[in-house]
Design a protein around this motif. Structure first.
Motif, PDB file in Angstrom:
ATOM      1  N   PRO A  29       0.809  -1.229   0.000  1.00 45.28           N
ATOM      2  CA  PRO A  29       0.000   0.000   0.000  1.00 45.28           C
ATOM      3  C   PRO A  29       0.835   1.269   0.000  1.00 45.28           C
ATOM      4  O   PRO A  29       1.816   1.378   0.730  1.00 45.28           O
ATOM      5  CB  PRO A  29      -0.838  -0.128   1.278  1.00 45.28           C
ATOM      6  CG  PRO A  29      -0.224  -1.210   2.093  1.00 45.28           C
ATOM      7  CD  PRO A  29       0.562  -2.081   1.169  1.00 45.28           C
ATOM      8  N   GLN A  30       0.409   2.222  -0.829  1.00 50.84           N
ATOM      9  CA  GLN A  30       1.079   3.524  -0.948  1.00 50.84           C
ATOM     10  C   GLN A  30       0.341   4.608  -0.178  1.00 50.84           C
ATOM     11  O   GLN A  30       0.742   5.772  -0.211  1.00 50.84           O
ATOM     12  CB  GLN A  30       1.168   3.918  -2.427  1.00 50.84           C
ATOM     13  CG  GLN A  30       1.928   2.925  -3.283  1.00 50.84           C
ATOM     14  CD  GLN A  30       3.380   2.769  -2.843  1.00 50.84           C
ATOM     15  OE1 GLN A  30       4.097   3.752  -2.732  1.00 50.84           O
ATOM     16  NE2 GLN A  30       3.804   1.545  -2.551  1.00 50.84           N
ATOM     17  N   ALA A  31      -0.741   4.228   0.507  1.00 48.42           N
ATOM     18  CA  ALA A  31      -1.527   5.186   1.294  1.00 48.42           C
ATOM     19  C   ALA A  31      -2.289   4.391   2.348  1.00 48.42           C
ATOM     20  O   ALA A  31      -2.333   3.149   2.294  1.00 48.42           O
ATOM     21  CB  ALA A  31      -2.495   5.941   0.388  1.00 48.42           C
ATOM     22  N   ASP A  32      -2.905   5.114   3.314  1.00 45.98           N
ATOM     23  CA  ASP A  32      -3.653   4.440   4.379  1.00 45.98           C
ATOM     24  C   ASP A  32      -4.715   3.517   3.774  1.00 45.98           C
ATOM     25  O   ASP A  32      -4.933   2.409   4.271  1.00 45.98           O
ATOM     26  CB  ASP A  32      -4.321   5.469   5.285  1.00 45.98           C
ATOM     27  CG  ASP A  32      -3.311   6.333   6.018  1.00 45.98           C
ATOM     28  OD1 ASP A  32      -2.129   5.954   6.071  1.00 45.98           O
ATOM     29  OD2 ASP A  32      -3.712   7.396   6.523  1.00 45.98           O
ATOM     30  N   VAL A  33      -5.397   4.002   2.751  1.00 44.64           N
ATOM     31  CA  VAL A  33      -6.337   3.175   1.970  1.00 44.64           C
ATOM     32  C   VAL A  33      -5.743   2.999   0.583  1.00 44.64           C
ATOM     33  O   VAL A  33      -5.402   3.992  -0.070  1.00 44.64           O
ATOM     34  CB  VAL A  33      -7.720   3.852   1.855  1.00 44.64           C
ATOM     35  CG1 VAL A  33      -8.627   3.078   0.901  1.00 44.64           C
ATOM     36  CG2 VAL A  33      -8.361   4.019   3.227  1.00 44.64           C
ATOM     37  N   HIS A  34      -5.564   1.770   0.155  1.00 41.49           N
ATOM     38  CA  HIS A  34      -5.046   1.516  -1.198  1.00 41.49           C
ATOM     39  C   HIS A  34      -5.709   0.244  -1.731  1.00 41.49           C
ATOM     40  O   HIS A  34      -5.333  -0.877  -1.372  1.00 41.49           O
ATOM     41  CB  HIS A  34      -3.525   1.359  -1.182  1.00 41.49           C
ATOM     42  CG  HIS A  34      -2.923   1.366  -2.570  1.00 41.49           C
ATOM     43  ND1 HIS A  34      -1.569   1.435  -2.786  1.00 41.49           N
ATOM     44  CD2 HIS A  34      -3.502   1.309  -3.809  1.00 41.49           C
ATOM     45  CE1 HIS A  34      -1.334   1.414  -4.089  1.00 41.49           C
ATOM     46  NE2 HIS A  34      -2.492   1.335  -4.730  1.00 41.49           N
ATOM     47  N   VAL A  35      -6.733   0.463  -2.551  1.00 43.63           N
ATOM     48  CA  VAL A  35      -7.524  -0.637  -3.114  1.00 43.63           C
ATOM     49  C   VAL A  35      -7.348  -0.633  -4.625  1.00 43.63           C
ATOM     50  O   VAL A  35      -7.336   0.439  -5.252  1.00 43.63           O
ATOM     51  CB  VAL A  35      -9.020  -0.483  -2.739  1.00 43.63           C
ATOM     52  CG1 VAL A  35      -9.860  -1.583  -3.384  1.00 43.63           C
ATOM     53  CG2 VAL A  35      -9.202  -0.497  -1.212  1.00 43.63           C
ATOM     54  N   LEU A  36      -7.208  -1.809  -5.200  1.00 43.41           N
ATOM     55  CA  LEU A  36      -7.149  -1.977  -6.655  1.00 43.41           C
ATOM     56  C   LEU A  36      -8.500  -2.481  -7.134  1.00 43.41           C
ATOM     57  O   LEU A  36      -9.053  -3.423  -6.539  1.00 43.41           O
ATOM     58  CB  LEU A  36      -6.066  -2.992  -7.036  1.00 43.41           C
ATOM     59  CG  LEU A  36      -4.650  -2.635  -6.583  1.00 43.41           C
ATOM     60  CD1 LEU A  36      -3.699  -3.794  -6.885  1.00 43.41           C
ATOM     61  CD2 LEU A  36      -4.164  -1.362  -7.243  1.00 43.41           C
ATOM     62  N   VAL A  37      -9.033  -1.863  -8.180  1.00 41.78           N
ATOM     63  CA  VAL A  37     -10.323  -2.266  -8.747  1.00 41.78           C
ATOM     64  C   VAL A  37     -10.062  -2.745 -10.162  1.00 41.78           C
ATOM     65  O   VAL A  37      -9.505  -2.003 -10.988  1.00 41.78           O
ATOM     66  CB  VAL A  37     -11.348  -1.117  -8.721  1.00 41.78           C
ATOM     67  CG1 VAL A  37     -12.740  -1.646  -9.014  1.00 41.78           C
ATOM     68  CG2 VAL A  37     -11.316  -0.390  -7.380  1.00 41.78           C
TER      69      VAL A  37
END
Ligand code: 5GP
Ligand code: ZN
Length: 113
Positions: free
Chosen positions: A34-42
Motif C-alpha cells: 500500500p502507498q496510502a492508508d487506503v489503497h484498493v485496486l479495482v
C-alpha cells in the motif's frame, strides 16, 4: 482471460487477495504494497492490458469499473481520495491488466512529479 496474467489469476481465485468487493464485472482487493492508508485496486474481470484498451473493447465494462471505483472510494475514504489509472510503462504501470487505484488517507510517500 490471460493464463500468465497476475490479476487474471486473482480474478480466477488462484492467487489469494484481500477482497473488498465483487460485482458482475469487477473485483476489488487491497494492494499488497500500500502507498496510502487506503489503497484498493479495482479490476475488471475482462482482461485488457490497460484502461484505454478496455474502453475501446467494452464501454459497458469500463463504466462498471469506474462506477465501482467511485463507490469504493466513497465507502473507504469518506469522499476525499485520489483515483489513478496508470497507463503504460512510462507512467508507472507494472501489471498489464487494467486496474484503478483508490488512494485515501495519508500517502506513504509523495507522488513522483
Ligand atoms: P501499477 O503499477 O501497474 O499501476 O499497479 C500494480 C499494483 O499491483 C502495484 O501497486 C502493486 O503493489 C500491486 N500488486 C502487485 N502484485 C500484487 C499481488 O500479488 N497482490 C496484490 N494484492 N497487489 C499486487
Ligand atoms: Zn489479466
Amino acid at each position: 482471460m490471460s493464463s500468465d496474467c497476475l490479476f487474471c489469476s486473482i480474478v480466477r481465485g488462484e492467487i489469494p487477495a484481500d477482497v473488498v468487493s465483487q460485482t458482475e464485472h469487477t473485483i476489488a482487493f487491497r494492494d499488497i504494497n500500500p502507498q496510502a492508508d487506503v489503497h484498493v485496486l479495482v479490476v475488471p474481470r475482462l482482461h485488457e492490458p490497460d484502461i484505454a484498451s478496455l474502453a475501446a473493447a467494452d464501454p459497458d465494462v469500463t463504466i462498471a469499473l469506474i462506477a465501482e471505483t467511485l463507490r469504493i472510494a466513497q465507502a473507504e475514504s469518506g469522499g476525499q481520495y485520489r483515483l489513478v489509472f496508470n497507463t503504460g510503462e512510462a507512467a508507472g504501470q507494472t501489471v498489464f491488466h487494467a486496474h484503478g487505484h483508490v488512494l485515501g488517507g495519508h500517502l506513504h510517500s509523495p507522488l513522483p512529479s
